[in-house]
Design a protein around this motif. Sequence first.
Motif, PDB file in Angstrom:
ATOM      1  N   SER A 446       0.859  -1.343  -0.047  1.00 54.47           N
ATOM      2  CA  SER A 446       0.087  -0.127   0.009  1.00 54.47           C
ATOM      3  C   SER A 446       0.814   1.121   0.100  1.00 54.47           C
ATOM      4  O   SER A 446       0.455   2.292  -0.356  1.00 54.47           O
ATOM      5  N   VAL A 447       1.976   1.033   0.761  1.00 56.12           N
ATOM      6  CA  VAL A 447       3.063   2.456   0.712  1.00 56.12           C
ATOM      7  C   VAL A 447       3.418   2.747  -0.879  1.00 56.12           C
ATOM      8  O   VAL A 447       3.258   3.839  -1.349  1.00 56.12           O
ATOM      9  N   ALA A 448       3.820   1.461  -1.522  1.00 50.72           N
ATOM     10  CA  ALA A 448       4.297   1.847  -3.041  1.00 50.72           C
ATOM     11  C   ALA A 448       2.938   2.220  -3.810  1.00 50.72           C
ATOM     12  O   ALA A 448       2.991   3.163  -4.705  1.00 50.72           O
ATOM     13  N   LEU A 449       1.787   1.746  -3.460  1.00 54.38           N
ATOM     14  CA  LEU A 449       0.721   2.015  -4.127  1.00 54.38           C
ATOM     15  C   LEU A 449       0.091   3.470  -4.204  1.00 54.38           C
ATOM     16  O   LEU A 449      -0.191   4.068  -5.206  1.00 54.38           O
ATOM     17  N   GLN A 450       0.464   4.096  -3.029  1.00 55.53           N
ATOM     18  CA  GLN A 450      -0.134   5.218  -2.663  1.00 55.53           C
ATOM     19  C   GLN A 450       0.976   6.375  -3.665  1.00 55.53           C
ATOM     20  O   GLN A 450       0.428   7.281  -4.257  1.00 55.53           O
ATOM     21  N   SER A 451       2.293   6.050  -3.631  1.00 55.67           N
ATOM     22  CA  SER A 451       3.328   6.768  -4.328  1.00 55.67           C
ATOM     23  C   SER A 451       2.873   6.678  -5.802  1.00 55.67           C
ATOM     24  O   SER A 451       3.090   7.857  -6.576  1.00 55.67           O
ATOM     25  N   ILE A 452       2.683   5.481  -6.379  1.00 54.19           N
ATOM     26  CA  ILE A 452       2.400   5.365  -7.629  1.00 54.19           C
ATOM     27  C   ILE A 452       1.097   6.093  -8.355  1.00 54.19           C
ATOM     28  O   ILE A 452       0.937   6.816  -9.287  1.00 54.19           O
ATOM     29  N   GLU A 453       0.012   5.973  -7.244  1.00 51.18           N
ATOM     30  CA  GLU A 453      -1.076   6.732  -7.652  1.00 51.18           C
ATOM     31  C   GLU A 453      -0.939   8.316  -7.543  1.00 51.18           C
ATOM     32  O   GLU A 453      -1.757   8.904  -8.346  1.00 51.18           O
TER      33      GLU A 453
END
Length: 558
Positions: A446-453
Amino acid sequence: MRLNKILLAAACALLMLPVLALALAWLTPDVPGVSMAQTWWHLLGTTLPGYVSSSLWLALGVGAGAAVVGSSAALAVTLFEFPGRRALEWLLLLPLAMPAYVLAYVWTDTLQYSGPLQTALRSALGLQGALWPDVRSLGGAVAVFVLCLYPYVYLLMRAALAERGVQLMQAARLLGAGLSRRVLRVALPLARPALAAGVVLVLMETLADYGVGAYFGLNTFTTGIYRAWLALGDRSTAAQLAVLMLVCVAALVAVEKSAQRRLRFGSARSTAPGQTRTLEGARLPLRSAGARLAAWAVCGLPLLLGFVLPVAALLRLAWRQMHYNAPAVYDFATGQMVAAPAPPWWQTPYAQAAANSLTLALVAAVLALLLAWWLSFAQRGGLPWPLAVLRQTVALGYAVPGAVITVGILLPLGWWQQAWPTSPLQGLITGTLVGVVYACLVRFTSVALQSIEAGYARLPTSMDDNARLLGVRGVLLWWRVHRPLLMRASGTAALLVFVDVMKELPATLLLRPFGYDTLAVQAFQMASDERLAEAALPSLTIVLTGLLPVLLLARATR
């Protein structure tokens, strides 16, 4: 396209498997003939009240302390001007690089009876006995968490006040409001949603921590889960505590989402640049000096106690361990103790733990980045509502504590082993790095997902339409159009996951293969054995690694 959706659903379900396993644990009691209701009544009559009481008092103390320290620092650097303000504006973020369990080791070594501070005071003043109570207590844990976690409140409060706080403070000043009234009636109500969101983030980090609670001997939910699983072998009790903790975290997430939705303001930002009030002698020079000292104290003490002095103490301990505590052996030829031959640096326990941490962090960061690319690209193209719900659930993984994820992974493995005793799945998960990497992916994807989003939010959808008109579709659209434009967001995502995995303790401690120690595990074990000098070097490495995303964040916020 259908195959892609099936694989996407399978990946999301796999990341949510630990939480689903905890939900199913309510229906499968560990002891035959003992219902889950009986287990609950047993918990209510024995350990559960102590866990609830300790966790509640810890959460209340940390939440109140972080709110006071973080909001005071944010008010000082945002609404006032004083010498050193620009440097303190980003220096106040540095304690984010200090894991709470590392800070607990440092202050325990510094403030304990045999520590350097009490020893020096007794020698200088001729005193005897302990000069203050042991820092390993509930109050000491509250202080440690406040010093580590106040930047969450500070960062959100500073952003909210910088939006319109200065302009509204100036308007209130023109209307004749005094300084205290402007702060209490204008600035603080303006930043109330940001304050609530920051405090909720602090509480989630506090409840998820294991290192401080275990080292200080506190009876919190996280230490209770590990005690029930490891010491007592009671999977039902561990599952019950994990589910109850998960419910508390879910409630905190709901509060944080509600506060985040209120972080928008209706009126437009003023085009005239606001000016901060200068703390200089318009009235009395002494009063002006006092105001400067107050501002420096509000901003400098948290930084000093939460980062500068702990890093200095770690450097002192590491230097003493390297130069004064070298192992010695008896030389029969001379009849004296001589320094033992040191092994090559790459064979030392520290080097092996550092290599293990780097390997684990790199593998987890790459896999989390791939998953984040895949999920974000699929979301941009549109998903049916079941997949969209699954994907949103995965995005909440960071809020789930590592202890809960670990129990959620081990429970289905136990069921599988009971059904198929000869299956190699148990050894594959708990005897190799697969289980540790899986736990890290469940929590940190989820940490990586928030940055990509966040990177995708800056790319207009018209860009995709133009690319499709030119014949670029599917994976080629991501490779030729999205990937080059998401390089900065991708680097940030990988860096954040890398640092979080380096600091991860609960999941690594329980799922790692035998003899596979990371820097976090090595520091925890050394500190637990009261070998604090030996824990200094791995702790210092974790802190220096954690500085990378903090400096990146400081640069972005400026």
